[in-house]
Scaffold this motif. Structure first.
Motif, PDB file in Angstrom:
ATOM      1  N   ARG A   4      62.190  35.845  46.179  1.00  0.00           N
ATOM      2  CA  ARG A   4      62.449  36.658  47.258  1.00  0.00           C
ATOM      3  C   ARG A   4      63.375  37.815  46.859  1.00  0.00           C
ATOM      4  NH1 ARG A   4      62.908  33.462  52.540  1.00  0.00           N
ATOM      5  NH2 ARG A   4      62.089  31.315  51.730  1.00  0.00           N
ATOM      6  N   PHE A   5      63.939  37.877  45.850  1.00  0.00           N
ATOM      7  CA  PHE A   5      65.100  38.746  45.527  1.00  0.00           C
ATOM      8  C   PHE A   5      64.117  39.923  44.778  1.00  0.00           C
ATOM      9  CE2 PHE A   5      67.950  40.396  42.092  1.00  0.00           C
ATOM     10  CZ  PHE A   5      69.067  40.758  42.972  1.00  0.00           C
ATOM     11  N   ILE A   6      63.413  39.291  43.995  1.00  0.00           N
ATOM     12  CA  ILE A   6      62.657  40.402  43.100  1.00  0.00           C
ATOM     13  C   ILE A   6      61.532  40.957  43.913  1.00  0.00           C
ATOM     14  CG2 ILE A   6      60.765  40.335  41.116  1.00  0.00           C
ATOM     15  CD1 ILE A   6      63.533  39.790  40.087  1.00  0.00           C
ATOM     16  N   LEU A   7      60.857  40.211  44.869  1.00  0.00           N
ATOM     17  CA  LEU A   7      59.887  40.932  45.735  1.00  0.00           C
ATOM     18  C   LEU A   7      60.437  42.140  46.467  1.00  0.00           C
ATOM     19  CD1 LEU A   7      57.237  41.020  46.987  1.00  0.00           C
ATOM     20  CD2 LEU A   7      57.934  39.324  48.564  1.00  0.00           C
ATOM     21  N   VAL A   8      61.837  41.899  47.016  1.00  0.00           N
ATOM     22  CA  VAL A   8      62.367  42.773  47.959  1.00  0.00           C
ATOM     23  C   VAL A   8      62.365  44.088  46.972  1.00  0.00           C
ATOM     24  CG1 VAL A   8      64.468  43.519  49.210  1.00  0.00           C
ATOM     25  CG2 VAL A   8      63.358  41.488  49.539  1.00  0.00           C
ATOM     26  N   LYS A  67      64.433  49.464  65.531  1.00  0.00           N
ATOM     27  CA  LYS A  67      65.285  49.726  64.447  1.00  0.00           C
ATOM     28  C   LYS A  67      66.334  48.724  64.005  1.00  0.00           C
ATOM     29  CE  LYS A  67      65.355  54.907  65.081  1.00  0.00           C
ATOM     30  NZ  LYS A  67      66.213  55.893  65.605  1.00  0.00           N
ATOM     31  N   PHE A  68      66.673  47.940  64.770  1.00  0.00           N
ATOM     32  CA  PHE A  68      67.667  46.862  64.572  1.00  0.00           C
ATOM     33  C   PHE A  68      67.096  45.448  64.102  1.00  0.00           C
ATOM     34  CE2 PHE A  68      69.930  49.971  67.068  1.00  0.00           C
ATOM     35  CZ  PHE A  68      71.128  50.077  66.589  1.00  0.00           C
ATOM     36  N   ILE A  69      65.797  45.403  64.487  1.00  0.00           N
ATOM     37  CA  ILE A  69      65.114  44.069  64.586  1.00  0.00           C
ATOM     38  C   ILE A  69      65.143  43.451  62.976  1.00  0.00           C
ATOM     39  CG2 ILE A  69      62.791  44.778  63.896  1.00  0.00           C
ATOM     40  CD1 ILE A  69      61.889  42.431  65.870  1.00  0.00           C
ATOM     41  N   MET A  70      65.206  44.227  61.978  1.00  0.00           N
ATOM     42  CA  MET A  70      65.064  43.895  60.628  1.00  0.00           C
ATOM     43  C   MET A  70      66.356  43.132  60.241  1.00  0.00           C
ATOM     44  SD  MET A  70      62.521  46.548  58.637  1.00  0.00           S
ATOM     45  CE  MET A  70      63.491  47.969  59.483  1.00  0.00           C
ATOM     46  N   TYR A  71      67.546  43.983  60.946  1.00  0.00           N
ATOM     47  CA  TYR A  71      69.059  43.637  60.612  1.00  0.00           C
ATOM     48  C   TYR A  71      69.302  42.323  61.554  1.00  0.00           C
ATOM     49  CZ  TYR A  71      74.033  43.587  60.635  1.00  0.00           C
ATOM     50  OH  TYR A  71      75.273  43.401  60.509  1.00  0.00           O
ATOM     51  N   PHE A  72      68.499  42.169  62.538  1.00  0.00           N
ATOM     52  CA  PHE A  72      68.815  40.933  63.296  1.00  0.00           C
ATOM     53  C   PHE A  72      68.122  39.731  62.520  1.00  0.00           C
ATOM     54  CE2 PHE A  72      68.830  43.505  67.484  1.00  0.00           C
ATOM     55  CZ  PHE A  72      70.209  43.842  67.301  1.00  0.00           C
ATOM     56  N   LEU A  73      66.998  40.015  61.867  1.00  0.00           N
ATOM     57  CA  LEU A  73      66.448  38.947  61.114  1.00  0.00           C
ATOM     58  C   LEU A  73      67.150  38.471  60.139  1.00  0.00           C
ATOM     59  CD1 LEU A  73      62.615  40.033  61.175  1.00  0.00           C
ATOM     60  CD2 LEU A  73      63.413  38.264  62.566  1.00  0.00           C
ATOM     61  N   MET A 325      73.013  52.543  57.714  1.00  0.00           N
ATOM     62  CA  MET A 325      72.668  51.660  56.483  1.00  0.00           C
ATOM     63  C   MET A 325      72.088  50.385  57.022  1.00  0.00           C
ATOM     64  SD  MET A 325      76.299  50.695  55.057  1.00  0.00           S
ATOM     65  CE  MET A 325      75.775  49.691  53.796  1.00  0.00           C
ATOM     66  N   VAL A 326      72.140  49.977  58.311  1.00  0.00           N
ATOM     67  CA  VAL A 326      71.648  48.636  58.761  1.00  0.00           C
ATOM     68  C   VAL A 326      70.119  48.875  59.128  1.00  0.00           C
ATOM     69  CG1 VAL A 326      73.944  47.885  59.794  1.00  0.00           C
ATOM     70  CG2 VAL A 326      72.423  49.284  61.057  1.00  0.00           C
ATOM     71  N   PHE A 327      69.643  50.232  59.162  1.00  0.00           N
ATOM     72  CA  PHE A 327      68.204  50.285  59.346  1.00  0.00           C
ATOM     73  C   PHE A 327      67.497  50.112  58.290  1.00  0.00           C
ATOM     74  CE2 PHE A 327      69.339  53.570  62.876  1.00  0.00           C
ATOM     75  CZ  PHE A 327      69.780  52.429  63.787  1.00  0.00           C
ATOM     76  N   SER A 328      67.870  49.787  57.001  1.00  0.00           N
ATOM     77  CA  SER A 328      67.096  49.802  55.751  1.00  0.00           C
ATOM     78  C   SER A 328      67.175  48.251  55.364  1.00  0.00           C
ATOM     79  CB  SER A 328      67.852  50.334  54.735  1.00  0.00           C
ATOM     80  OG  SER A 328      67.371  50.204  53.393  1.00  0.00           O
ATOM     81  N   MET A 332      69.898  46.268  53.015  1.00  0.00           N
ATOM     82  CA  MET A 332      70.762  45.100  53.755  1.00  0.00           C
ATOM     83  C   MET A 332      70.408  43.799  53.248  1.00  0.00           C
ATOM     84  SD  MET A 332      72.949  46.803  55.616  1.00  0.00           S
ATOM     85  CE  MET A 332      73.527  45.218  56.333  1.00  0.00           C
ATOM     86  N   PHE A 333      69.147  43.616  52.606  1.00  0.00           N
ATOM     87  CA  PHE A 333      68.986  42.263  52.081  1.00  0.00           C
ATOM     88  C   PHE A 333      69.909  41.951  51.007  1.00  0.00           C
ATOM     89  CE2 PHE A 333      66.832  39.489  48.892  1.00  0.00           C
ATOM     90  CZ  PHE A 333      66.110  38.515  49.699  1.00  0.00           C
TER      91      PHE A 333
END
Length: 361
Positions: A4-8, A67-73, A325-328, A332-333
């Motif tokens: 996962r780390f490499i893929l991101v 915009k926030f949904i990725m941070y929520f996940l 920054m929370v939109f990226s 954020m990962f």
């Protein structure tokens, strides 16, 4: 977690090969979201997500939910990050660190590859073509943009500093400057000073590090442009142009009478939504009001502060002055990995301290 780390961190490079077709490109960009799929989810984060989803609805900002949904996940996947060894994953990824660093150096010395140039010219990149095609090449290696690349280097800078590997520390500092994200660079220097030079890393000093970052931000806003202009700067690290645009936009928002209620959020309907605040704190106040913004940050900060968390939370809070920054998701990962992963070294130190306390008692 290694995959996962490499893929991101490499997927942004892969997707640039598909810039010839906007439909395909805009479809595969969601693949990295699979990296947060996990059986266990955080119940506390579930309440947080529900609360802010309702808040976005009642404040009339529901259009911003995407915009926030990725941070929520990422918040829901906190248990996955807590099961990850910080040192273990970075040791496994060492050669990846070397490869992406060398690729960044290659971009700086020889320019972008044809794949990256086609991506930049396609209109699908994260910035306008004029931001890239200039005398000062901005390397981003395999990452989504310069901030992600710079923060990735900051992670390894901490790792090598704890291990006291002097050559790799020097190399990391060089790469930190080369990557060229001014906000991450400055915030990392603040974090490094507190943790490795001053040796302070508790909650009280986290507050002090926040105000140190604020003072440096204000220096860039009010003092820096007196001595440097975009024409005089020989490096993007000294260039004021795009930063000036962000400050002017914030000033416009605060002075054009668009604030309907600081406690419930701004009247975003009168703003030019093509612009971005490029400031985490203004952005949160705009969407959730002052109290909502405080709770938003409190949820992320309400944890036991150790040396590792202090270092990365300082960077997070400091860089918040320069970006939404929370939109990226990509950035954020990395932040979630850095903050929530467990440290074998810190656990060993805690066990030794407990043993010494037992013996002394």
């Amino acid at each position: 977690m290694f995959f996962r780390f490499i893929l991101v961190n490499i997927f942004s490079f892969i997707k640039r090969f598909f810039a010839f077709n906007a439909t395909i490109y805009n479809t595969i960009v969601f693949i990295p979201l699979l990296t947060v799929l996990t059986i266990r989810i955080s119940k506390k984060a579930l309440f947080f997500v529900f609360f802010f989803s309702i808040l976005l609805l009642i404040t009339g900002n529901i259009d911003a939910y995407g915009k926030f949904i990725m941070y929520f996940l990422l918040l829901l996947a906190i248990p996955m990050f807590k099961q990850t060894s910080f040192e273990g994953l970075l040791n496994k990824s060492f050669y990846f660190f070397i490869l992406v660093s060398l690729y960044g150096i290659s971009q700086k010395l020889f320019g972008y590859s044809s794949v990256e140039i086609n991506w930049i010219q396609s209109g699908l990149s994260f910035a306008d073509e004029r931001e890239f095609i200039s005398n000062d090449i901005r390397p981003f290696s395999t990452f989504a943009s310069m901030p992600e690349f710079t923060f990735f280097i900051a992670i390894y800078l901490y790792h090598f500093s704890v291990q006291k590997k002097k050559l790799l520390i020097l190399f990391s500092f060089m790469m930190l400057y080369l990557a060229g994200s001014r906000g991450v660079f400055i915030s990392t220097l603040v974090a490094y000073f507190f943790v490795f030079i001053w040796g302070k890393s508790n909650r009280k000093y986290l507050i002090l590090s926040f105000f140190t970052s604020l003072l440096l931000f204000l220096f860039l806003v009010f003092i820096f442009p007196i001595f440097f202009s975009s024409d005089q700067a020989s490096s993007r690290m000294l260039a004021y142009g795009t930063f000036n645009g962000r400050v002017e936009f914030l000033d416009k928002v605060l002075s054009n009478g668009s604030i309907s209620n600081l406690f419930t959020g701004l009247d975003l309907t009168v703003l030019d939504l093509e612009n971005t605040f490029d400031n985490l704190y203004f952005m949160l106040i705009a969407h959730f009001g002052i109290f909502g913004a405080i709770y938003f940050l409190y949820f992320f900060l309400k944890q036991k502060i150790n040396r590792k968390n202090f270092y990365f939370l300082t960077i997070f809070l400091g860089y918040g002055f320069y970006a939404d920054m929370v939109f990226s998701y990509y950035l954020m990962f990395l932040v979630f990995f850095a903050v929530y992963s467990y440290s074998d070294l810190i656990n060993e130190d805690n066990n030794i301290n407990k043993t010494l306390d037992t013996i002394s008692n």
